[in-house]
Design a protein around this motif. Structure first.
Motif, PDB file in Angstrom:
ATOM      1  N   PHE B  34      39.803  40.049  29.010  1.00  4.88           N
ATOM      2  CA  PHE B  34      39.710  38.779  29.713  1.00  4.88           C
ATOM      3  C   PHE B  34      38.237  38.413  29.897  1.00  4.88           C
ATOM      4  CE2 PHE B  34      44.159  38.690  30.983  1.00  4.88           C
ATOM      5  CZ  PHE B  34      44.506  40.024  30.969  1.00  4.88           C
ATOM      6  N   TYR B  36      35.698  36.008  32.195  1.00  5.04           N
ATOM      7  CA  TYR B  36      35.579  35.247  33.427  1.00  5.04           C
ATOM      8  C   TYR B  36      34.170  34.664  33.515  1.00  5.04           C
ATOM      9  CZ  TYR B  36      39.690  37.882  35.089  1.00  5.04           C
ATOM     10  OH  TYR B  36      40.930  38.439  35.234  1.00  5.04           O
ATOM     11  N   LEU B  44      35.711  34.612  40.847  1.00  6.16           N
ATOM     12  CA  LEU B  44      35.784  34.637  39.389  1.00  6.16           C
ATOM     13  C   LEU B  44      36.743  33.568  38.894  1.00  6.16           C
ATOM     14  CD1 LEU B  44      34.784  37.561  40.168  1.00  6.16           C
ATOM     15  CD2 LEU B  44      35.816  38.286  38.024  1.00  6.16           C
ATOM     16  N   LEU B  46      38.844  32.573  35.574  1.00  6.87           N
ATOM     17  CA  LEU B  46      39.286  33.035  34.266  1.00  6.87           C
ATOM     18  C   LEU B  46      39.025  31.958  33.235  1.00  6.87           C
ATOM     19  CD1 LEU B  46      40.794  35.201  32.569  1.00  6.87           C
ATOM     20  CD2 LEU B  46      42.897  33.952  33.104  1.00  6.87           C
ATOM     21  N   THR B  49      41.990  34.554  27.789  1.00  5.10           N
ATOM     22  CA  THR B  49      42.578  35.872  27.541  1.00  5.10           C
ATOM     23  C   THR B  49      42.425  36.157  26.058  1.00  5.10           C
ATOM     24  OG1 THR B  49      44.184  35.542  29.313  1.00  5.10           O
ATOM     25  CG2 THR B  49      44.674  37.248  27.695  1.00  5.10           C
ATOM     26  N   GLU B  59      42.060  28.948  29.275  1.00  4.84           N
ATOM     27  CA  GLU B  59      42.541  28.284  30.477  1.00  4.84           C
ATOM     28  C   GLU B  59      42.240  26.790  30.387  1.00  4.84           C
ATOM     29  OE1 GLU B  59      44.286  29.929  33.122  1.00  4.84           O
ATOM     30  OE2 GLU B  59      44.362  31.278  31.380  1.00  4.84           O
ATOM     31  N   ILE B  93      31.595  37.662  32.937  1.00  3.58           N
ATOM     32  CA  ILE B  93      32.060  39.035  33.121  1.00  3.58           C
ATOM     33  C   ILE B  93      33.385  39.225  32.392  1.00  3.58           C
ATOM     34  CG2 ILE B  93      33.190  38.494  35.327  1.00  3.58           C
ATOM     35  CD1 ILE B  93      32.186  41.253  36.314  1.00  3.58           C
ATOM     36  N   ARG B  97      42.199  45.410  29.980  1.00  2.00           N
ATOM     37  CA  ARG B  97      43.420  45.859  30.631  1.00  2.00           C
ATOM     38  C   ARG B  97      43.879  47.149  29.989  1.00  2.00           C
ATOM     39  NH1 ARG B  97      49.263  43.929  30.626  1.00  2.00           N
ATOM     40  NH2 ARG B  97      48.903  43.852  28.386  1.00  2.00           N
ATOM     41  N   THR B 108      45.898  47.922  35.505  1.00  2.00           N
ATOM     42  CA  THR B 108      44.668  47.473  36.153  1.00  2.00           C
ATOM     43  C   THR B 108      43.683  46.934  35.142  1.00  2.00           C
ATOM     44  OG1 THR B 108      44.954  49.094  37.905  1.00  2.00           O
ATOM     45  CG2 THR B 108      42.717  48.257  37.553  1.00  2.00           C
ATOM     46  N   GLN B 109      42.963  45.893  35.550  1.00  2.00           N
ATOM     47  CA  GLN B 109      41.856  45.395  34.751  1.00  2.00           C
ATOM     48  C   GLN B 109      40.576  46.080  35.214  1.00  2.00           C
ATOM     49  OE1 GLN B 109      41.448  41.128  34.344  1.00  2.00           O
ATOM     50  NE2 GLN B 109      43.666  40.830  34.336  1.00  2.00           N
ATOM     51  N   TYR B 110      39.847  46.609  34.248  1.00  2.00           N
ATOM     52  CA  TYR B 110      38.554  47.221  34.529  1.00  2.00           C
ATOM     53  C   TYR B 110      37.468  46.301  33.994  1.00  2.00           C
ATOM     54  CZ  TYR B 110      41.177  51.348  35.801  1.00  2.00           C
ATOM     55  OH  TYR B 110      42.047  52.210  36.416  1.00  2.00           O
ATOM     56  N   PHE B 111      36.466  46.076  34.825  1.00  2.00           N
ATOM     57  CA  PHE B 111      35.474  45.072  34.516  1.00  2.00           C
ATOM     58  C   PHE B 111      34.191  45.663  33.952  1.00  2.00           C
ATOM     59  CE2 PHE B 111      37.098  41.062  36.183  1.00  2.00           C
ATOM     60  CZ  PHE B 111      38.216  41.502  36.879  1.00  2.00           C
TER      61      PHE B 111
END
Lengths: 115, 120
Positions: B34, B36, B44, B46, B49, B59, B93, B97, B108-111
């Motif tokens: 993703f 952002y 943030l 979005l 994706t 989006e 950023i 996933r 969880t999404q890790y950034f």
């Protein structure tokens, strides 16, 4: 549509005290997940804790715990024994049904921990 | 937790040039990433994706021709800001996933650490 509301733009807490950051949500999805992320001034988003809507127990991760009240649609983050390094922006987020669903973020709460 | 890297961490460019930002999942394969955008003191937003091997889903309100996304492998997604203008200056950023079939339960999404873009 999903919505996350964080009503506290800023919070102050003294070192070693506990603090609660509020988060309420709204969704029509039968299953959902709730997340808390920490964003220090460096900008990185750090995953803290997760709560699934069907989890029976409140999630805990070290000093972080999530006070999940499903009927009230709230998912407050509790930080125990605050440390100076906890000063950061905190975001509550949720995702809907599994698959490729995206995260919806709240506006965030700035937490400042004083000595 | 899973580690996501982003490069560069900051970039300054002239108006009209293009800038490429890379997002890599270092210790897991991410079929979905993703992108952002975050303005100062805001949450943030979005942008899109990114799905490995297929077109990104943008989006509403995000110009797909301006923000080109390529997810060529299971560990790499790139965002190219084409013909950048000062209003494109922002903090970008990415997140990755961790797929459920890896054993991860939370989806969880890790950034990544983010990229600060300044367009002069």
């Amino acid at each position: 549509a999903q919505k996350i509301t964080q009503t506290q733009p800023g919070m102050f807490v003294q070192e070693k005290e506990a603090v609660t950051l509020d988060c309420t949500y709204d969704t029509s999805d039968p299953s959902y997940g709730l997340f808390w992320y920490k964003q220090p001034s460096s900008g990185e988003m750090i995953f803290l804790i997760y709560q699934g809507s069907y989890d029976q127990q409140n999630a805990t991760e070290g000093r972080y715990s999530l006070n999940f009240q499903k009927a009230r649609k709230s998912a407050n983050l509790v930080i125990s024994a605050s440390q100076l390094g906890d000063s950061a922006m905190y975001f509550c987020a949720m995702r809907g049904v599994t698959g490729y669903s995206t995260l919806t973020f709240g506006k965030g709460t700035m937490l400042l921990v004083s000595p | 937790g899973a580690v996501v890297s982003q490069h560069p961490s900051w970039v300054i460019c002239k108006s009209g040039t293009s800038v490429k930002i890379e997002c890599r999942s270092l210790d897991f394969q991410a079929t979905t990433m993703f992108w952002y955008r975050q303005f100062p003191k805001q949450s943030l937003m979005l942008m899109a994706t990114s799905n490995e091997g297929s077109k990104a889903t943008y989006e509403q309100g995000v110009e797909k021709d301006k923000f080109l996304i390529n997810h060529a492998s299971l560990t790499l997604s790139t965002l190219t800001v084409t013909s950048a203008h000062p209003e494109d200056s922002s903090f970008y950023i990415c997140s990755a996933r961790e797929p459920l079939n890896s054993g991860a339960y939370t989806d969880t999404q890790y950034f990544g650490p983010g990229t600060r873009l300044t367009v002069l």
